[in-house]
Design an enzyme around this catalytic site. Sequence first.
Site, mmCIF file in Angstrom:
data_model
loop_
_atom_site.group_PDB
_atom_site.id
_atom_site.type_symbol
_atom_site.label_atom_id
_atom_site.label_comp_id
_atom_site.label_asym_id
_atom_site.label_seq_id
_atom_site.Cartn_x
_atom_site.Cartn_y
_atom_site.Cartn_z
ATOM 1 N N SER A 121 -57.650 -21.345 31.389
ATOM 2 C CA SER A 121 -57.561 -20.285 30.393
ATOM 3 C C SER A 121 -56.776 -20.790 29.193
ATOM 4 O O SER A 121 -55.992 -21.737 29.290
ATOM 5 C CB SER A 121 -56.871 -19.048 30.973
ATOM 6 N N GLU B 82 -54.032 -24.948 31.362
ATOM 7 C CA GLU B 82 -53.688 -23.955 30.346
ATOM 8 C C GLU B 82 -53.939 -24.516 28.943
ATOM 9 O O GLU B 82 -53.460 -25.598 28.610
ATOM 10 C CB GLU B 82 -52.218 -23.558 30.448
ATOM 11 N N CYS B 83 -54.689 -23.784 28.145
ATOM 12 C CA CYS B 83 -54.881 -24.079 26.725
ATOM 13 C C CYS B 83 -55.278 -25.556 26.525
ATOM 14 O O CYS B 83 -56.377 -25.952 26.872
ATOM 15 C CB CYS B 83 -53.621 -23.711 25.939
ATOM 16 N N GLY B 84 -54.397 -26.390 25.973
ATOM 17 C CA GLY B 84 -54.743 -27.791 25.772
ATOM 18 C C GLY B 84 -55.138 -28.494 27.049
ATOM 19 O O GLY B 84 -56.001 -29.383 27.046
#
Length: 443
Positions: free
Chosen positions: A414, A319-321
Site C-alpha cells: 500500500s 509501504e509506499c516506496g
Amino acid sequence: MSHCAALLISAPSSGSGKTSVTAAIARAERRRGRRVRVFKTGPDYLDPMVLQRASGHPVYQLDLFMGGLAHCRALLAEAARDADLILVEGVMGLFDGKPSSADLAAAFGLPVLAVIDASGMAQTFAALATGLARYRSDIRVCGVVANRVGSSAHADMVAEGLPPELPLAAAIQRRAELSLPERHLGLVQALELPGLDAQLDAWADAWEAGRREGFRFEPVAFEAPATEQLPLLLAGRRIAVAQDACFSFIYPANLDCLRQLGAQVRLFSPLAGEPLPECDALWLPGGYPELHGEALRRHPSFFAELAAHLRQNKPLLAECGGMLVLLESLTTLEGQVLPMAGLLPGQAQMQPRLAALGLQAIQWPECEHGQALRGHSFHYSTMGTPLEAIAQASNPNGGRTAEPLYALGNLRASYLHHYFHSQPLTIARFLAGQGTASDTQAC
C-alpha cells in the site's frame, strides 16, 4: 510523575523555520552537556533525521491520531525520566490540522515557543505574535523567535509591540548558508548531507548569538500512564527490515513495537549490496526508489531474494516506496523507465506535484471488529495495477486521499505508511504468518 524542562516549537505556517530553530536549540543545549530529547508532531520522516543528528537521540512522533493520547503520554514520560530538556517540533502552523500542534500542547501542558519569519515586516510582527498567543485559552505561548531578521535594529523593531508576558526569546539573523536543500518530499535526508554537523553547529551559534537574556526553559510535569505489556506474538520470529537512503521512512516506534512483540529485528541495506538476512518476514518501508532504482538493479541478488521470499509464502509488508520497488517499472519525471522487481503487477509514474496527502485509517483482515490500523499517506507518484484492493483506507478529516491495500499471497502492499502501535496485534498476526493470504495470483 517526572518533571523536565520542555518546549513545543511552533509557527504561524510551514516554512517559518521550526526545524532549524528546534535543531539549533537541541545542538546548543547538547554542547552544554545537557541530555536533550526531541519529538516531532505528526507524521514526518525527514525533519526527525535532522533533529536526531542535532540531539544525538532517535526522534519519535507524537501524533494524537496515529498513536493516541496514552501512547504519546508514555513516550513523553519515558523521555522525562532521563532528559534535561524535551523539545517538540510542531507541524504546519500552530492551529493547523486535526489534531493540531496546539491540541498536543494543550493535552500535555507544553509551553509554546512561536517561530515567526520576520523578514518583510516590522511592528506587525507583534500583532501576529499576540494573535497566536490569544487565539486559544488552553495553551500558553511563552515566547517568540524572530527568525530571518535583517539586523539587530530590525530585531529591536519587531520586539517593540510585544506585551511583557510574550517576550522575544531570540532574534536570528537571515543568512543564506543556514538553509538546507530540499527535494519533492521535503528536506534532503540527513545521511545525504556530509556537512550537516557543521551546519547544525552554525544554527546553534546563531541561536546563541540571538538569544535574549531572561528566556528560560520551564519545567513540565509528565505522568506515565498505566500500560499493558504486549503479548509476545512474534517471539523467535526474525523480521528483516530494509534501511538505507532508498528505504528510510521508518518510525523508531515501529521498530520498538516489533521488538516489544518479541521479534528479532534484522536491519540490512540493499544499496550497500547486503543480502536479505535469514528471516521469517520482511518489511520494505518507504523512501526514494526513483533515485536509487539503478543501484537496486545492480545488487547481485536483491530482486531474486525478494522473489524467493515470496515463493516460500513468507509475509512481506511493502509501504509506499517499498511497494514501488516490487512493481514492474517506475517512470521518473524525466521519462526514464526504471525496471523494478516485477513481483507486483503494475507500473508507477512520478508526478511533478503531490499526488496524495493525509492521515489514514484502514481495517486489515486481521483487525479486530471495529478496529483499524492508522498511519498517513504522502507521495508524488501514481500507480496502476490490475489487482483489486482487499481494503480501502479513509481520511479521518474527510480528505480525498483513501489508499487501497493490495494482497498477493503473503504480500501486503500500500502507499500507506502504517504506525504499528495503533494496532500492534494486527501487525503481529500478519508478520507471524497468521494473516489472511490471497491466492488470486501467483508471484
